[in-house]
Enzyme design. Structure first.
Site, mmCIF file in Angstrom:
data_model
loop_
_atom_site.group_PDB
_atom_site.id
_atom_site.type_symbol
_atom_site.label_atom_id
_atom_site.label_comp_id
_atom_site.label_asym_id
_atom_site.label_seq_id
_atom_site.Cartn_x
_atom_site.Cartn_y
_atom_site.Cartn_z
ATOM 1 N N GLU A 82 0.786 -1.110 0.304
ATOM 2 C CA GLU A 82 -0.035 0.055 -0.010
ATOM 3 C C GLU A 82 1.070 1.388 0.047
ATOM 4 O OE1 GLU A 82 -3.742 -0.548 2.096
ATOM 5 O OE2 GLU A 82 -2.528 1.018 2.646
ATOM 6 N N CYS A 98 3.365 7.953 1.823
ATOM 7 C CA CYS A 98 3.303 7.063 2.282
ATOM 8 C C CYS A 98 4.133 6.052 1.908
ATOM 9 C CB CYS A 98 2.760 7.063 4.167
ATOM 10 S SG CYS A 98 2.505 5.891 4.780
ATOM 11 N N CYS A 146 -2.333 6.719 7.633
ATOM 12 C CA CYS A 146 -0.380 6.254 7.571
ATOM 13 C C CYS A 146 0.176 5.172 8.571
ATOM 14 C CB CYS A 146 -0.215 8.006 6.394
ATOM 15 S SG CYS A 146 1.292 7.488 6.875
HETATM 16 N N1 SAH Z 1 8.748 -0.460 10.392
HETATM 17 C C1 SAH Z 1 8.505 0.546 10.461
HETATM 18 C C2 SAH Z 1 8.138 1.436 9.178
HETATM 19 C C3 SAH Z 1 6.209 1.138 8.927
HETATM 20 S S1 SAH Z 1 5.493 0.935 10.536
HETATM 21 C C4 SAH Z 1 8.031 1.241 11.946
HETATM 22 O O1 SAH Z 1 7.544 0.162 13.004
HETATM 23 O O2 SAH Z 1 9.177 2.231 12.597
HETATM 24 C C5 SAH Z 1 4.843 2.833 10.633
HETATM 25 C C6 SAH Z 1 4.204 3.532 12.471
HETATM 26 O O3 SAH Z 1 3.016 3.293 11.979
HETATM 27 C C7 SAH Z 1 4.691 3.047 13.187
HETATM 28 O O4 SAH Z 1 5.262 4.008 14.298
HETATM 29 C C8 SAH Z 1 3.530 1.800 14.021
HETATM 30 O O5 SAH Z 1 4.140 1.414 14.956
HETATM 31 C C9 SAH Z 1 2.528 2.692 13.124
HETATM 32 N N2 SAH Z 1 1.669 1.608 13.141
HETATM 33 C C10 SAH Z 1 1.649 -0.011 12.663
HETATM 34 N N3 SAH Z 1 0.210 -0.673 12.701
HETATM 35 C C11 SAH Z 1 0.218 0.682 13.416
HETATM 36 C C12 SAH Z 1 -1.506 0.846 14.335
HETATM 37 N N4 SAH Z 1 -2.811 -0.433 14.284
HETATM 38 N N5 SAH Z 1 -1.926 2.141 14.851
HETATM 39 C C13 SAH Z 1 -1.488 2.777 14.411
HETATM 40 N N6 SAH Z 1 -0.354 2.911 14.224
HETATM 41 C C14 SAH Z 1 0.340 1.707 13.675
#
Ligand code: SAH
Ligand code: SF4
Length: 378
Positions: A91, A104, A344
């Site tokens: 995505e 993103c 995002c």
């Molecule tokens: N793997 C990297 C980047 C992708 S996730 C990382 O973890 O930083 C990007 C952001 O979205 C991260 O801060 C992650 O913790 C957050 N995230 C993932 N799932 C989520 C959810 N269900 N609700 C809110 N934020 C979420």
């Protein structure tokens, strides 16, 4: 095998051109056609020597990713689902704001880290994206948006590697992609406007500082190791102290003088005043001097079977107030594209499981595009 030119940064493209007996400035021309003008055919590259234009199709292509779906939110947010083959989809989300346009971008199909609150983590890991697949998301989105908005100006001003996957676990493909984003002949984005978000792959934070320093966001989500071990399992390998040390080592090379800590607000799990106070203790006292930082509180976006709930609005605000009253700049992430489930960094909803992605793909295939031959073999 023919090369896909989206896989190359400018140095890579220059080396490729050299193999064809072409000078470096030809690589610059090609690169600008691809990334600045969005060209996908060589015959439209009018200032390239005719002989070269005729030679290129036999040795290379400019191949993006097939779009499975595009969803447009009422607030201007746009979400694409791209087919990366083998039943996998990734995505990409565009988020317009008054003064910027943020894309993103995903770095992997699935993710190994397996954070408890993340739908990508729950899917398991399929594979790393190639440089070309990472860039194809930007290439497609930028040139689609220019046509859509009827402008020749740049639309995407910021890129955040906050889509699916852990970018620092796909380092080899990530760095050339970042270089193309930053290159003046490519997308010309400033280092401050390209953000890598990581769950905390400590050795790779150090390498990024050396190879391609851009803005860094660290997904903290917990103020102590016991809780973080549980929510962000990579913490068992690289605990909080080591992570904060890595942040301090990163800062001298970074284009911004702070680290952004992301903190997903989970009801009754990590959202109590005590957690906020522990966080303050960490970021103000670490290594005797603290870590210059900002906090971005992300309301948890629930998905089926997570077993978790989002903190109430009041809890998020009072948590944020504890941090900001102590002088730490804290923002709460706005939810955007709610109607298309496009928050995002939160890739829940209809891409949660591969089965569903595969089903949508099957539908899309019948009406939209002919899958590449290799597709069903993986
Ligand atoms: N793997 C990297 C980047 C992708 S996730 C990382 O973890 O930083 C990007 C952001 O979205 C991260 O801060 C992650 O913790 C957050 N995230 C993932 N799932 C989520 C959810 N269900 N609700 C809110 N934020 C979420
Ligand atoms: Fe992977 Fe980031 Fe999701 Fe954790 S939050 S599982 S690191 S994509």
């Amino acid at each position: 095998m023919t090369a896909n030119l989206l896989d190359f940064d400018l140095e890579g493209l220059a080396a490729f051109c050299e193999q064809l007996g072409e000078k470096r400035f030809r690589a610059v021309q090609l690169f600008r056609w691809i990334h600045q003008k969005g060209a996908s055919r060589f015959d439209e590259m009018s200032d390239l020597a005719k002989s070269l234009r005729e030679k290129l199709p036999s040795v290379c292509t400019i191949t993006g990713l097939p779009v499975l779906t595009r969803q447009d939110s009422a607030d201007g947010t746009i979400k694409w689902l791209f087919d990366v083959g083998g039943g996998n989809a990734v995505e990409t989300v565009f988020i317009p704001e008054d003064d910027r346009g943020t894309l993103c971008v995903s770095s992997q199909a699935g993710c190994v880290v397996g954070c408890r609150f993340c739908s990508t983590g729950h899917q398991g890991f399929s594979r790393n994206l190639t440089t070309g697949e990472i860039l194809a998301q930007l290439w497609h989105a930028e040139h689609f948006l220019r046509a859509h908005l009827k402008t020749s100006e740049r639309v995407i001003t910021n890129v955040v590697m906050m889509g699916m996957g852990e970018p620092l676990q796909n380092y080899g493909a990530l760095v050339p992609a970042l270089r193309v984003m930053l290159d003046d002949h490519g997308y010309g984005l400033s280092r401050r406007r390209v953000t890598v978000s990581t769950s905390g792959v400590v050795p790779m934070i150090d390498r990024l500082a050396q190879d391609c320093p851009v803005a860094l966001a660290v997904s903290l989500h917990a103020p102590n190791d016991a809780l973080r071990d549980n929510l962000v399992p990579i913490n068992r390998k690289y605990p909080i102290t080591e992570l904060l040390d890595a942040c301090l080592r990163y800062l001298p090379a970074a284009p911004r003088d702070f680290i952004t800590f992301e903190y997903c607000m989970l009801d009754g799990v990590n959202d109590q005043p005590e957690h906020a106070r522990q966080l303050l203790d960490l970021v103000k006292r670490h290594a005797g001097r603290g870590v210059p930082c900002k906090f971005n509180l992300i309301p948890f976006n629930p998905f089926p079977d997570s077993g978790l709930r989002c903190s109430s609005r009041a809890t998020v605000l009072s948590f944020g107030k504890i941090l900001s009253d102590a002088g730490v700049v804290t923002t709460v992430r706005k939810t955007r594209g709610d109607d298309i489930d496009a928050a995002c960094g939160q890739l829940a909803g209809d891409v949660v499981d591969r089965t569903q992605a595969a089903r949508r793909m099957a539908q899309a295939r019948t009406v939209r595009f002919v899958p590449p031959v290799k597709e069903n073999q993986a």
